[in-house]
Structure formats: C-alpha cells, structure tokens
Design an enzyme around this catalytic site. Structure first.
Site, mmCIF file in Angstrom:
data_model
loop_
_atom_site.group_PDB
_atom_site.id
_atom_site.type_symbol
_atom_site.label_atom_id
_atom_site.label_comp_id
_atom_site.label_asym_id
_atom_site.label_seq_id
_atom_site.Cartn_x
_atom_site.Cartn_y
_atom_site.Cartn_z
ATOM 1 C CB ALA A 9 -0.908 -0.281 1.589
ATOM 2 N NE ARG A 12 8.614 3.070 -7.500
ATOM 3 C CZ ARG A 12 9.594 3.226 -7.119
ATOM 4 N NH1 ARG A 12 10.330 4.040 -6.428
ATOM 5 N NH2 ARG A 12 10.338 1.704 -6.668
ATOM 6 C CG HIS A 153 10.481 -0.702 -16.763
ATOM 7 N ND1 HIS A 153 10.853 -1.498 -17.611
ATOM 8 C CD2 HIS A 153 8.834 -0.306 -16.234
ATOM 9 C CE1 HIS A 153 9.706 -1.703 -17.562
ATOM 10 N NE2 HIS A 153 8.866 -1.505 -17.001
ATOM 11 C CE LYS A 157 10.576 -3.663 -14.187
ATOM 12 N NZ LYS A 157 9.496 -4.056 -13.112
HETATM 13 P P1 NAD Z 1 8.040 0.280 -4.482
HETATM 14 O O1 NAD Z 1 9.146 -0.108 -3.705
HETATM 15 O O2 NAD Z 1 7.329 1.328 -4.743
HETATM 16 O O3 NAD Z 1 6.427 -0.681 -3.726
HETATM 17 C C1 NAD Z 1 6.570 -1.691 -2.752
HETATM 18 C C2 NAD Z 1 5.958 -1.592 -1.729
HETATM 19 O O4 NAD Z 1 5.708 -2.747 -1.448
HETATM 20 C C3 NAD Z 1 7.020 -0.914 -0.856
HETATM 21 O O5 NAD Z 1 5.724 0.050 -0.082
HETATM 22 C C4 NAD Z 1 6.661 -2.052 0.147
HETATM 23 O O6 NAD Z 1 7.310 -1.670 1.395
HETATM 24 C C5 NAD Z 1 6.380 -2.915 0.322
HETATM 25 N N1 NAD Z 1 6.677 -4.460 0.427
HETATM 26 C C6 NAD Z 1 7.811 -5.508 -0.552
HETATM 27 N N2 NAD Z 1 7.859 -6.276 0.325
HETATM 28 C C7 NAD Z 1 7.184 -6.352 1.617
HETATM 29 C C8 NAD Z 1 6.785 -7.611 2.184
HETATM 30 N N3 NAD Z 1 7.896 -8.394 2.129
HETATM 31 N N4 NAD Z 1 5.942 -7.069 3.142
HETATM 32 C C9 NAD Z 1 5.503 -6.343 3.640
HETATM 33 N N5 NAD Z 1 5.268 -5.342 2.039
HETATM 34 C C10 NAD Z 1 5.859 -5.426 1.535
HETATM 35 O O7 NAD Z 1 7.157 -0.598 -5.381
HETATM 36 P P2 NAD Z 1 5.748 -0.291 -7.335
HETATM 37 O O8 NAD Z 1 6.942 0.549 -8.050
HETATM 38 O O9 NAD Z 1 4.924 -0.038 -6.187
HETATM 39 O O10 NAD Z 1 6.046 -2.120 -7.520
HETATM 40 C C11 NAD Z 1 5.446 -3.398 -6.817
HETATM 41 C C12 NAD Z 1 5.550 -4.009 -7.748
HETATM 42 O O11 NAD Z 1 4.140 -3.807 -8.542
HETATM 43 C C13 NAD Z 1 6.798 -4.346 -8.659
HETATM 44 O O12 NAD Z 1 6.684 -6.115 -8.439
HETATM 45 C C14 NAD Z 1 5.867 -4.019 -10.038
HETATM 46 O O13 NAD Z 1 7.014 -4.534 -10.947
HETATM 47 C C15 NAD Z 1 4.822 -3.821 -10.026
HETATM 48 N N6 NAD Z 1 4.432 -3.502 -10.703
HETATM 49 C C16 NAD Z 1 3.321 -4.364 -11.535
HETATM 50 C C17 NAD Z 1 2.174 -3.415 -12.435
HETATM 51 C C18 NAD Z 1 1.591 -3.922 -13.534
HETATM 52 O O14 NAD Z 1 0.886 -3.398 -14.134
HETATM 53 N N7 NAD Z 1 1.633 -5.570 -12.692
HETATM 54 C C19 NAD Z 1 2.844 -2.097 -12.831
HETATM 55 C C20 NAD Z 1 3.656 -1.099 -12.590
HETATM 56 C C21 NAD Z 1 4.591 -2.279 -11.046
#
Ligand code: NAD
Length: 264
Positions: A9, A12, A153, A157
């Site tokens: 949550a 990003r 990206h 990432k």
């Molecule tokens: P980010 O690092 O900004 O956010 C990830 C969040 O998850 C962080 O707040 C982190 O503290 C939390 N987190 C990580 N490991 C955790 C754990 N073990 N327990 C609890 N919380 C945990 O990353 P982001 O840019 O928001 O991307 C998140 C994921 O979504 C990545 O894998 C990214 O590649 C993927 N993504 C997918 C799409 C899609 O369309 N499928 C689009 C964008 C990003």
C-alpha cells in the site's frame, strides 16, 4: 460496493491504486498492508483508512472482497503463507513482477480456494500488444525475422527483464509454437558468437522516472517491424488492476486472465 485491500500500500503502485479507487463509486478501499503498521494519519495521507504490517493484516484481509498485491515477491509469499485462510473465498489480483518458482507454486495452491488473476502489466495497451506480438510472430518465420525485446524503466525498478518484457517474449514464443525458456537470451556481452535463429533477446534500460516502455522488434534481412508501447503514467496500470478487481469480485476459485477482463 466492492471492498478492496492492497498489499504494498505504501509503494508507488499502492498509492496510485488508492488515488484511482477513490474516484470509483463501485469501490471501497478498506485498508492496506505493508512492511510496518502506520499511524492512522500517515495511512490516510496515502489514501488508506489503515495500513497494517503483513503479520497483523488479518483484520484488513477479512474485511475485503478483493485483495490486490503490488509489493515484491517476498511480500506475495508472505501474504499467501501467513493469510491463506483469510483469503479463502476472496479474489486475489496480483501485479507484482519478478515472481519465482516459490510464488508460482503458492499461487497455484491459492487458485484452488480463491479466484486469482496475475498480470505483469494491467494496461489495456500492453494487453493488446501481447496479442499483436503473438500474431506477428505467427506470421513472420523465426528463420527470417529475429526478435529482440527492449524495455526501459525508472531507476528504482529492482527486476530485469521486466515482467512485461518476459510476457511479450512468451507471446512471441507461443506464436511460433514454442516455449520462452528455451529461446530466452538476456543481454549480450563479449564474444557471443553468431545469433542463433529463433533466439529471443532481452535488453533492459534503467533510469530516470520512466513508468514503462516496451519495444518488440522483428528484424528481417530486408525489412523491420516494430511494436511499441509507452506508459506515460502509472494510473494506466492502476485503472486496469481495478477493472480486474471489479470483474473478478465474487467469481468462483480458479485462474483468470487479463484478456478475459478486457475482452482482447
Ligand atoms: P515500490 O517499491 O514503490 O512499492 C512496493 C511496496 O511493497 C513498498 O511500500 C514495500 O514496503 C512493500 N513491500 C515490499 N516487500 C514487502 C513485504 N515483504 N511485506 C510487506 N510489504 C512489502 O514498488 P512499485 O513501483 O509500487 O511496484 C510494486 C510491484 O508492482 C513491482 O513488482 C512492480 O514491478 C509491479 N508493477 C506491476 C505493474 C502491473 O501492471 N502489473 C505495474 C507497475 C508495477
């Protein structure tokens, strides 16, 4: 009203999902999950009524109809391991990329008790690109057209090639009647030798604030075809993931695909 909870949550995508969901009258955000419990004021500033640490997220999950995971592979593993019982009968929408065998096995187990949809990219454009790449690969013989996939990206990432690039590679391989693993080649360096026919090359560029760009090149001896997509904003992923949440809510356990949601 469909009640949603988001794992990751505070990230990003987590923040973008809350902001987009707040504009959707069919959705109610009941809570978020992240690494630590956040004070109510901080959670609310990120768009969530509460954000709980993974270990104490049972109450958030029980109050949701659909749980979205946009965390990291260990976050998804923890969600499925610690909260398997709380997820029974609910729907799970997974956008986390870089998944390994452990997460794939846990998702296969989860789909027996929950409706599960996993997509490396939730934008409508990329989902259309997946079917175009498969169609192009079917029409352009591997012996004549070499496929290279280039993605860019933002600098934060953590996985490469991107999940979307790998999904595009799998679509190309499927169009040619094969499987990606046997054809995948990540980057090139040193004395690589000649390029074998049928190989699918991946190249990852990282930097700046790029939300996500993908290009699939079919390089022939006399002509070149390029399929390309650029996401200008993260909201395209959030809108697609929330469309998936609305679509999957209340469905029986099993595995569902983004193309069923979009009808592409
Ligand atoms: P980010 O690092 O900004 O956010 C990830 C969040 O998850 C962080 O707040 C982190 O503290 C939390 N987190 C990580 N490991 C955790 C754990 N073990 N327990 C609890 N919380 C945990 O990353 P982001 O840019 O928001 O991307 C998140 C994921 O979504 C990545 O894998 C990214 O590649 C993927 N993504 C997918 C799409 C899609 O369309 N499928 C689009 C964008 C990003």
């Amino acid at each position: 009203m469909i009640r949603i909870a988001v794992s990751g949550a505070a990230g990003r995508m987590g923040r973008t999902l809350a902001a987009v969901a707040a504009t959707d009258e069919a959705l109610e955000v009941v809570g978020g999950i992240d690494r630590v419990n956040l004070p109510a004021g901080e959670a609310q500033a990120l768009g969530y009524p509460r954000i709980r640490a993974m270990e104490s997220a049972g109450d958030v999950l029980r109050s949701a109809d659909v749980v979205l995971d946009f965390s990291a592979p260990p976050g998804l593993s923890a969600l499925l391991q610690l909260h398997g019982d709380a997820l029974v009968g609910k729907a799970l929408v997974v956008g986390t990329t870089g998944l390994g065998e452990e997460q794939h096995a846990a998702l296969e187990a989860a789909e027996r008790r929950s409706a599960v949809l996993v997509a490396a990219n939730f934008s409508i454009g990329v989902n259309l690109l997946l079917s175009l790449a498969e169609q192009a690969a079917r029409a352009l013989p591997a012996g004549e057209y070499d496929v290279e996939i280039v993605e860019t990206h933002h600098r934060q990432k953590v996985d490469a090639p991107s999940g979307t690039a790998l999904a595009l590679g799998a679509a190309v391989a499927a169009g040619r009647g094969g499987a990606l693993e046997a054809l995948r080649r990540d980057g090139r360096s040193g004395r690589t030798g000649e390029r074998p026919p049928g190989e699918i090359g991946f190249h990852a560029l990282r930097g700046g604030r790029v939300a996500g760009e993908h290009r699939v090149l079919f390089l022939g001896g006399r002509e070149r075809i390029e399929l390309a997509h650029a996401a200008m904003e993260r909201t395209v992923f959030a809108e697609g993931a929330l469309a998936a949440a609305r679509w999957i809510a209340g469905r029986p356990p099993g595995r569902y695909q983004m193309r069923e949601v979009l009808g592409v």
